[in-house]
Scaffold this motif. Structure first.
Motif, mmCIF file in Angstrom:
data_model
loop_
_atom_site.group_PDB
_atom_site.id
_atom_site.type_symbol
_atom_site.label_atom_id
_atom_site.label_comp_id
_atom_site.label_asym_id
_atom_site.label_seq_id
_atom_site.Cartn_x
_atom_site.Cartn_y
_atom_site.Cartn_z
ATOM 1 N N GLU A 53 0.817 -1.213 0.000
ATOM 2 C CA GLU A 53 0.000 0.000 0.000
ATOM 3 C C GLU A 53 0.851 1.264 0.000
ATOM 4 O OE1 GLU A 53 -4.104 -1.269 2.235
ATOM 5 O OE2 GLU A 53 -2.429 -0.660 3.494
ATOM 6 N N THR A 318 -1.367 2.908 -10.163
ATOM 7 C CA THR A 318 -2.187 1.902 -10.840
ATOM 8 C C THR A 318 -1.319 1.010 -11.718
ATOM 9 O OG1 THR A 318 -4.115 3.357 -10.835
ATOM 10 C CG2 THR A 318 -4.114 1.544 -12.424
ATOM 11 N N GLU A 321 0.583 -1.404 -9.776
ATOM 12 C CA GLU A 321 -0.299 -2.259 -8.974
ATOM 13 C C GLU A 321 -0.039 -2.089 -7.485
ATOM 14 O OE1 GLU A 321 0.164 -6.215 -10.490
ATOM 15 O OE2 GLU A 321 -0.978 -5.786 -12.305
ATOM 16 N N PRO A 323 -1.781 -0.450 -4.336
ATOM 17 C CA PRO A 323 -3.046 0.129 -3.882
ATOM 18 C C PRO A 323 -2.832 1.318 -2.953
ATOM 19 C CG PRO A 323 -2.569 -1.893 -2.685
ATOM 20 C CD PRO A 323 -1.537 -1.786 -3.763
ATOM 21 N N LYS A 325 -3.442 3.361 0.270
ATOM 22 C CA LYS A 325 -3.797 2.996 1.638
ATOM 23 C C LYS A 325 -5.156 3.556 1.995
ATOM 24 C CE LYS A 325 -2.100 3.433 6.401
ATOM 25 N NZ LYS A 325 -1.033 4.022 7.250
#
Length: 331
Positions: A53, A318, A321, A323, A325
């Motif tokens: 994250e 993105t 890949e 994400p 948080k």
């Protein structure tokens, strides 16, 4: 001769123990052809001890310019012939900035003021601003208001400010070459009070202010001793009218080595891209840093310098890949 990256693989990746200052220096002294190896290990450390994250943050200046301190890198100092002039935001402007930050997916919104420390007028603005933001948008609020008294620390904690930023800026041994109107120890004292009050600590600095590699390593060790929750890494963007106006930019490879080495010193810390990455690293280097230990970004503009459009950073996350948080706010 033992290879520092082999040592770091066992010590940091396997055991979660950060490198010492002398070990950080060994990483900073690696030849450029080992840079990819350093960044790959730093990325593995980040993934193991922090996860994939990325924490996204926006910042806004509540009070800009006119600061009485002489931080040699800062165009907000009132002691230099800088084009920056003193400006205050009102509460509706502050709330709107928080809303715009939240729209990017950011979970952190930091209120910054160019001051030695907050007076009652500023504390009143922060008090009203925090209440208004909490009523309007769901986002964590951080503050950066300079050096604090114990009473001010306690008040900010009671307001629900969950993280406080106060950068040490550079190694203790180099600090007198950067600031003369207050001491490194004064900053350290504020950070200890913040930590003891239960707020999260955000503390980093600026690379490229004339420090040696040895002093960068020293700085990493001092940050590790503090155990901050977040370390923002800035790279000097020389500002007109300041004593550092003519300093050269940090070279890209040197900046990336610093990122990788600091990750190995601080395996569990949020390591955030802050000011200067756009000029120092560009798009390619920014990507390399995200794959070399960075796990947080400031999106949009900084205090007196332009940043990358938030969309570019979000598109990069993105693509990688990684994400964003999620908000984990407790009131």
């Amino acid at each position: 001769m033992t290879d520092i990256l082999d040592v770091a693989r066992r010590q940091v990746l396997d055991e979660g123990r950060g490198l010492s200052a002398s070990q950080v220096l060994d990483c900073l002294n690696l030849p450029d052809d080992r840079l990819k190896d350093l960044l790959a290990l730093a990325h593995d450390v980040r993934m193991r001890w922090c996860g994939p994250e990325v924490e996204v943050e926006g910042i806004v200046s509540l009070k800009t310019g006119g600061c009485p301190e002489d931080c040699h890198f800062c165009s907000q100092s009132g002691t230099f012939q800088s084009p920056v002039r003193s400006v205050w935001l009102n509460i509706p402007e502050l709330v709107e900035a928080a809303k715009e930050t939240a729209k990017t997916g950011a979970t952190e919104f930091c209120i910054v003021a160019a001051v030695r420390g907050p007076d009652e007028r500023l504390m009143k603005q922060v008090r009203e601003g925090v209440a208004a933001i909490n009523a309007a948008v769901d986002i964590n609020i951080a503050c950066s208001l300079g050096m604090l008294t114990q009473e001010q620390v306690d008040e900010l904690a009671a307001m629900g400010v969950h993280r406080y930023n106060h950068n040490l800026e550079t190694a203790r041994s180099h600090f007198p070459n950067v600031v003369t109107t207050h001491s490194w120890e004064e900053r350290w004292d504020t950070l200890r009070m913040v930590k003891d009050a239960g707020m999260e600590v955000c503390c980093g600095g600026i690379i490229g202010m004339g420090e040696t590699r040895e002093q960068r390593a020293e700085f990493a060790g001092q940050l590790a001793e503090l155990e901050p929750d977040e370390v923002p890494l800035n790279f000097l963007t020389p500002r007109p009218g300041t004593p550092f106006a003519d300093r050269p930019l940090v070279e890209g490879a040197e900046a990336l080595k610093t990122i990788g080495a600091f990750r190995l010193a601080l395996p569990r810390t949020i390591l955030r891209y802050a000011g200067g990455r756009e000029l120092t690293l560009g798009d390619f280097g920014t990507r390399e840093g995200m794959l070399g230990g960075i796990n947080a970004v400031i999106v949009g503009n900084y205090l007196t310098t332009l940043g990358r459009p938030a969309e570019q950073d979000l598109e990069l996350l993105t693509e990688l890949e990684m994400p964003i948080k999620a908000l984990s706010k407790t009131l």
